[in-house]
Design a protein around this motif. Sequence first.
Motif, PDB file in Angstrom:
ATOM      1  N   ALA A   1      -0.273   1.311   1.611  1.00 54.69           N
ATOM      2  CA  ALA A   1       0.623   1.477   0.386  1.00 54.69           C
ATOM      3  C   ALA A   1       0.561   2.823  -0.156  1.00 54.69           C
ATOM      4  O   ALA A   1      -0.700   3.550  -0.180  1.00 54.69           O
ATOM      5  CB  ALA A   1       0.235   0.522  -0.837  1.00 54.69           C
ATOM      6  N   ALA A   2       1.584   3.543  -0.433  1.00 55.94           N
ATOM      7  CA  ALA A   2       1.693   4.681  -0.726  1.00 55.94           C
ATOM      8  C   ALA A   2       0.757   5.090  -1.909  1.00 55.94           C
ATOM      9  O   ALA A   2       0.359   6.561  -1.973  1.00 55.94           O
ATOM     10  CB  ALA A   2       3.256   5.112  -0.989  1.00 55.94           C
ATOM     11  N   GLY A   3       0.640   4.314  -2.764  1.00 49.27           N
ATOM     12  CA  GLY A   3      -0.392   4.354  -4.028  1.00 49.27           C
ATOM     13  C   GLY A   3      -1.671   4.355  -3.713  1.00 49.27           C
ATOM     14  O   GLY A   3      -2.575   4.803  -4.619  1.00 49.27           O
TER      15      GLY A   3
ATOM     16  N   THR B   1       6.450   2.143  -0.325  1.00 48.68           N
ATOM     17  CA  THR B   1       6.197   2.297  -1.782  1.00 48.68           C
ATOM     18  C   THR B   1       5.903   0.867  -2.267  1.00 48.68           C
ATOM     19  O   THR B   1       5.937  -0.446  -1.623  1.00 48.68           O
ATOM     20  CB  THR B   1       7.400   2.673  -2.581  1.00 48.68           C
ATOM     21  N   ASP B   2       5.454   0.691  -3.550  1.00 45.76           N
ATOM     22  CA  ASP B   2       5.473  -0.690  -4.101  1.00 45.76           C
ATOM     23  C   ASP B   2       6.766  -1.465  -4.213  1.00 45.76           C
ATOM     24  O   ASP B   2       6.721  -2.751  -3.931  1.00 45.76           O
ATOM     25  CB  ASP B   2       4.941  -0.594  -5.740  1.00 45.76           C
ATOM     26  N   GLU B   3       7.925  -1.007  -4.379  1.00 49.98           N
ATOM     27  CA  GLU B   3       9.295  -1.781  -4.174  1.00 49.98           C
ATOM     28  C   GLU B   3       9.252  -2.176  -2.743  1.00 49.98           C
ATOM     29  O   GLU B   3       9.620  -3.170  -2.603  1.00 49.98           O
ATOM     30  CB  GLU B   3      10.214  -1.029  -4.601  1.00 49.98           C
ATOM     31  N   GLU B   4       8.900  -1.458  -1.822  1.00 49.14           N
ATOM     32  CA  GLU B   4       8.942  -1.904  -0.209  1.00 49.14           C
ATOM     33  C   GLU B   4       8.091  -2.781  -0.190  1.00 49.14           C
ATOM     34  O   GLU B   4       8.280  -3.958   0.582  1.00 49.14           O
ATOM     35  CB  GLU B   4       8.828  -0.681   0.657  1.00 49.14           C
TER      36      GLU B   4
ATOM     37  N   THR C   1      -1.586   1.236  -7.042  1.00 49.41           N
ATOM     38  CA  THR C   1      -0.516   0.424  -6.246  1.00 49.41           C
ATOM     39  C   THR C   1      -0.788  -0.960  -6.743  1.00 49.41           C
ATOM     40  O   THR C   1      -1.795  -1.386  -7.269  1.00 49.41           O
ATOM     41  CB  THR C   1      -0.840   0.498  -4.843  1.00 49.41           C
TER      42      THR C   1
ATOM     43  N   ASP D   1       2.687   4.461   5.445  1.00 50.85           N
ATOM     44  CA  ASP D   1       2.571   3.831   4.057  1.00 50.85           C
ATOM     45  C   ASP D   1       3.889   3.669   3.151  1.00 50.85           C
ATOM     46  O   ASP D   1       4.937   4.088   3.989  1.00 50.85           O
ATOM     47  CB  ASP D   1       1.991   4.907   3.198  1.00 50.85           C
TER      48      ASP D   1
ATOM     49  N   SER E   1      -3.099   5.963  -0.090  1.00 53.88           N
ATOM     50  CA  SER E   1      -3.048   6.108   1.411  1.00 53.88           C
ATOM     51  C   SER E   1      -3.471   7.120   2.054  1.00 53.88           C
ATOM     52  O   SER E   1      -3.162   7.905   2.608  1.00 53.88           O
ATOM     53  CB  SER E   1      -1.489   6.165   1.438  1.00 53.88           C
TER      54      SER E   1
END
Length: 420
Positions: A282-284, A337-340, A306, A335, A286
């Motif tokens: 996850a980007a948050g 995003t949370d929306e993804e 994240t 990585d 990574s």
Amino acid sequence: MTLTAQPTTTTSFDLGPATALACRACGHRMDLAAEFACPQCFGPLEIAYDFGTVTREDIERGPRSIWRYRSLLPVPTTVESHPNMDPGCTRLLRADRLGAELGIRNLWVKDDTGNPTHSFKDRVVAVALAAARELGFTTLACPSTGNLANATAAAAARAGWDSVVLIPASLERAKILMTAVYDTNLLACEGTYDDVNRLATELAFDQEDWAFVNVNVRPYYAEGSKTLGYEVAEQLGWRIPAQTVIPIASGSQLTKVDKAYGELISLGLVDDAEYKVFGAQAAGCSPVSTAFREGTDVVRPQKPDTIARSLAIGNPADGPYVLDAVRRCGGSISDVTDEEVRDGIRLLARTEGVFAETAGGVTVANARKMVESGDLDPDADTVLLITGDGLKTLDAIEHQVGPKATIPATSKAVREALGL
């Protein structure tokens, strides 16, 4: 200085084919014990084996659990005689509808939500408990981002052991309740998982009869993840998939699945074929994906932010080894995003009827991203590892889904709501 938390002085153990501990950094070898860091260079230790002869037929005659691979694991020959959670042998689903959405023509989902506490952590804890019993420990313990807490508390209850579980206080409510119900000594700690992990490492030296599954018996615990790789290959008819997408927390799961594939090849249980492993973050949180993208060998710690809390390890112990494995075989790490992540959860549920936790959303969303970037070959056999149940992370999608409408209990209202 020897980093050890061994409660006995016994040096001869029944741990199956395991023969020694070997440093992954310098190669130093030492006797089997409850140690996790090399006394020469402080590098991480892992299990060395003498497997002897292992056949497909031997494995296939085994129980419908991870113990069918007992001859490839550091566990006692009597492991099945002790009460345990008997995890493993979860389903491998042909995922044509998800594959059509992602653009992958030959796609499978390894659905590990079917384990006793609904995550792959039941595998690693089962191996850790079996080794800890042989090593002389009496209490099972762990620091956890959630799934490990569930698995450790349940396994200890089943075995009749005491347990101590340390978690970040910010953990998802469902995972807290799913741990507390086993009447474990559950302690919610202020700070991140990395803070909790540091505390567990300190306690592992102070409390000599506590087996912290992912600290002082970590070399044994980590080997449990190999069973995911073994099962995937066996369920595919004894062949290794060309591509496997694996979520990254500590990174141990990816490195051990890679190790499992290598062992199957070296033992002649599968044909020697090229394969690639891919990492998903996850980007948050990574740190490994960032290092891969920057082309460096240094995994710099990050402060997690994240919804994928089960993957929120800002300083992953196996990060450098993940980079080595992925680069060696030609895979990649990305990585999302949370929306993804939320979109990935809903996509998997809608197409294949599998409700995954946030880590599964990370895997699915990264697979989509990797197809679009050209990293994943859309024509190659591909397996996505789905490692935990969505019931554990309901808060991630609670504002995304719900009733289509609230209606009177009449057939007319049904027709109107559905536009019939």
